[in-house]
Design a protein around this motif. Structure first.
Motif, PDB file in Angstrom:
ATOM      1  N   VAL A   6       0.800  -1.466   0.251  1.00  0.00           N
ATOM      2  CA  VAL A   6       0.153  -0.185   0.007  1.00  0.00           C
ATOM      3  C   VAL A   6       0.934   1.130   0.021  1.00  0.00           C
ATOM      4  O   VAL A   6       1.857   1.406   0.901  1.00  0.00           O
ATOM      5  N   ARG A   7       0.455   1.987  -1.432  1.00  0.00           N
ATOM      6  CA  ARG A   7       1.261   3.216  -0.969  1.00  0.00           C
ATOM      7  C   ARG A   7       0.732   4.438  -0.876  1.00  0.00           C
ATOM      8  O   ARG A   7      -0.677   4.856  -1.369  1.00  0.00           O
ATOM      9  N   TYR A   8       1.367   5.157   0.138  1.00  0.00           N
ATOM     10  CA  TYR A   8       0.363   6.258   0.640  1.00  0.00           C
ATOM     11  C   TYR A   8       0.799   7.687  -0.008  1.00  0.00           C
ATOM     12  O   TYR A   8       2.199   8.452  -0.119  1.00  0.00           O
ATOM     13  N   TRP A   9       0.265   8.575  -0.467  1.00  0.00           N
ATOM     14  CA  TRP A   9       0.598   9.849  -1.492  1.00  0.00           C
ATOM     15  C   TRP A   9      -0.430  10.600  -0.366  1.00  0.00           C
ATOM     16  O   TRP A   9      -1.230  11.104  -0.150  1.00  0.00           O
ATOM     17  N   ALA A  10       0.468  12.043  -0.642  1.00  0.00           N
ATOM     18  CA  ALA A  10       0.351  13.667   0.151  1.00  0.00           C
ATOM     19  C   ALA A  10      -0.185  13.421   1.297  1.00  0.00           C
ATOM     20  O   ALA A  10       0.344  12.975   2.285  1.00  0.00           O
ATOM     21  N   ALA A  11      -1.478  13.648   2.225  1.00  0.00           N
ATOM     22  CA  ALA A  11      -1.935  13.636   3.165  1.00  0.00           C
ATOM     23  C   ALA A  11      -2.356  11.960   3.742  1.00  0.00           C
ATOM     24  O   ALA A  11      -2.062  12.106   4.650  1.00  0.00           O
ATOM     25  N   LYS A  13       0.113  10.144   3.235  1.00  0.00           N
ATOM     26  CA  LYS A  13       1.043  10.298   3.438  1.00  0.00           C
ATOM     27  C   LYS A  13       1.807  10.288   5.143  1.00  0.00           C
ATOM     28  O   LYS A  13       2.062   9.571   5.565  1.00  0.00           O
ATOM     29  N   ALA A  14       1.505  11.506   5.329  1.00  0.00           N
ATOM     30  CA  ALA A  14       1.696  12.228   5.987  1.00  0.00           C
ATOM     31  C   ALA A  14       1.233  11.613   7.373  1.00  0.00           C
ATOM     32  O   ALA A  14       1.162  11.651   8.444  1.00  0.00           O
ATOM     33  N   ALA A  15      -0.331  11.519   7.203  1.00  0.00           N
ATOM     34  CA  ALA A  15      -1.466  10.630   8.496  1.00  0.00           C
ATOM     35  C   ALA A  15      -0.660   9.349   9.023  1.00  0.00           C
ATOM     36  O   ALA A  15      -0.796   9.418   9.385  1.00  0.00           O
ATOM     37  N   ALA A  16      -0.414   8.523   7.479  1.00  0.00           N
ATOM     38  CA  ALA A  16       0.347   7.295   8.152  1.00  0.00           C
ATOM     39  C   ALA A  16       1.532   6.867   8.828  1.00  0.00           C
ATOM     40  O   ALA A  16       2.856   6.578   9.177  1.00  0.00           O
ATOM     41  N   PRO A  40      -4.531   4.355  13.357  1.00  0.00           N
ATOM     42  CA  PRO A  40      -5.914   4.832  13.854  1.00  0.00           C
ATOM     43  C   PRO A  40      -5.613   6.297  13.984  1.00  0.00           C
ATOM     44  O   PRO A  40      -4.252   6.888  14.295  1.00  0.00           O
ATOM     45  N   GLY A  41      -6.412   6.615  13.814  1.00  0.00           N
ATOM     46  CA  GLY A  41      -6.053   8.497  13.946  1.00  0.00           C
ATOM     47  C   GLY A  41      -6.830   9.035  12.481  1.00  0.00           C
ATOM     48  O   GLY A  41      -7.894   9.337  12.130  1.00  0.00           O
ATOM     49  N   GLU A  42      -5.675   9.827  12.288  1.00  0.00           N
ATOM     50  CA  GLU A  42      -5.904  11.014  10.715  1.00  0.00           C
ATOM     51  C   GLU A  42      -5.903   9.748  10.022  1.00  0.00           C
ATOM     52  O   GLU A  42      -6.741  10.665   9.012  1.00  0.00           O
ATOM     53  N   LEU A  43      -5.224   8.817   9.857  1.00  0.00           N
ATOM     54  CA  LEU A  43      -5.383   8.392   8.777  1.00  0.00           C
ATOM     55  C   LEU A  43      -6.982   7.558   8.530  1.00  0.00           C
ATOM     56  O   LEU A  43      -7.238   7.806   7.182  1.00  0.00           O
ATOM     57  N   GLU A  76      -2.184   2.384  -4.338  1.00  0.00           N
ATOM     58  CA  GLU A  76      -2.443   3.668  -4.600  1.00  0.00           C
ATOM     59  C   GLU A  76      -2.977   4.026  -4.020  1.00  0.00           C
ATOM     60  O   GLU A  76      -4.131   4.583  -4.253  1.00  0.00           O
ATOM     61  N   VAL A  77      -3.260   4.854  -3.112  1.00  0.00           N
ATOM     62  CA  VAL A  77      -3.870   5.816  -1.882  1.00  0.00           C
ATOM     63  C   VAL A  77      -4.266   7.529  -2.204  1.00  0.00           C
ATOM     64  O   VAL A  77      -2.849   8.008  -1.854  1.00  0.00           O
ATOM     65  N   LEU A  78      -4.970   7.295  -3.204  1.00  0.00           N
ATOM     66  CA  LEU A  78      -4.905   9.080  -3.519  1.00  0.00           C
ATOM     67  C   LEU A  78      -5.461  10.538  -2.584  1.00  0.00           C
ATOM     68  O   LEU A  78      -7.484  10.053  -3.317  1.00  0.00           O
ATOM     69  N   PRO A  79      -5.205  10.839  -1.932  1.00  0.00           N
ATOM     70  CA  PRO A  79      -5.702  11.581  -1.473  1.00  0.00           C
ATOM     71  C   PRO A  79      -6.273  12.629  -2.371  1.00  0.00           C
ATOM     72  O   PRO A  79      -5.649  13.217  -3.614  1.00  0.00           O
ATOM     73  N   PRO A  80      -7.583  13.683  -2.167  1.00  0.00           N
ATOM     74  CA  PRO A  80      -7.303  15.067  -3.479  1.00  0.00           C
ATOM     75  C   PRO A  80      -6.093  15.775  -3.370  1.00  0.00           C
ATOM     76  O   PRO A  80      -6.232  15.857  -1.989  1.00  0.00           O
ATOM     77  N   PHE A  81      -6.262  16.230  -4.339  1.00  0.00           N
ATOM     78  CA  PHE A  81      -4.878  17.078  -4.597  1.00  0.00           C
ATOM     79  C   PHE A  81      -5.723  18.417  -5.262  1.00  0.00           C
ATOM     80  O   PHE A  81      -6.549  18.673  -6.005  1.00  0.00           O
ATOM     81  N   ALA A  82      -4.898  19.077  -4.815  1.00  0.00           N
ATOM     82  CA  ALA A  82      -5.365  20.856  -5.320  1.00  0.00           C
ATOM     83  C   ALA A  82      -4.314  21.421  -6.218  1.00  0.00           C
ATOM     84  O   ALA A  82      -3.457  20.736  -6.267  1.00  0.00           O
TER      85      ALA A  82
END
Length: 86
Positions: A6-11, A13-16, A40-43, A76-82
């Motif tokens: 599992v690959r985390y991106w942007a937010a 990645k920061a949360a994990a 647990p928590g932000e992620l 791939e875990v993709l948060p909304p990008f700005a």
């Protein structure tokens, strides 16, 4: 049980607090449940807003429990990008 990365991106990645990690999971739902347990928590909150690619293919609106994972596959875990171009 398939082993996936599992690959985390942007937010996400920061949360994990990590860019990627391995999980044993047969479906996307199992992989995400395991990630929620491990972080647990932000992620947990970030994952609600994310979209996902499994081996490069968008999951879209498919139920996560129906998305099968292959051994050696990647989620791939993709948060909304700005941003974007003007």
């Amino acid at each position: 049980m398939p082993k996936v990365t599992v690959r985390y991106w942007a937010a996400a990645k920061a949360a994990a607090g990590i860019a990627e990690e391995p999980f044993d999971a047969a479906t996307l739902a199992e992989a995400l449940d395991a990630a929620r347990e491990r972080h647990p928590g932000e992620l947990v909150r970030v994952l609600r807003r994310c979209s996902f690619l499994v081996d490069g293919d968008p999951v879209g609106t498919r139920g996560h429990e129906t998305v099968r994972l292959a051994d050696g596959g990647t989620v791939e875990v993709l948060p909304p990008f700005a941003g974007g171009s003007r």
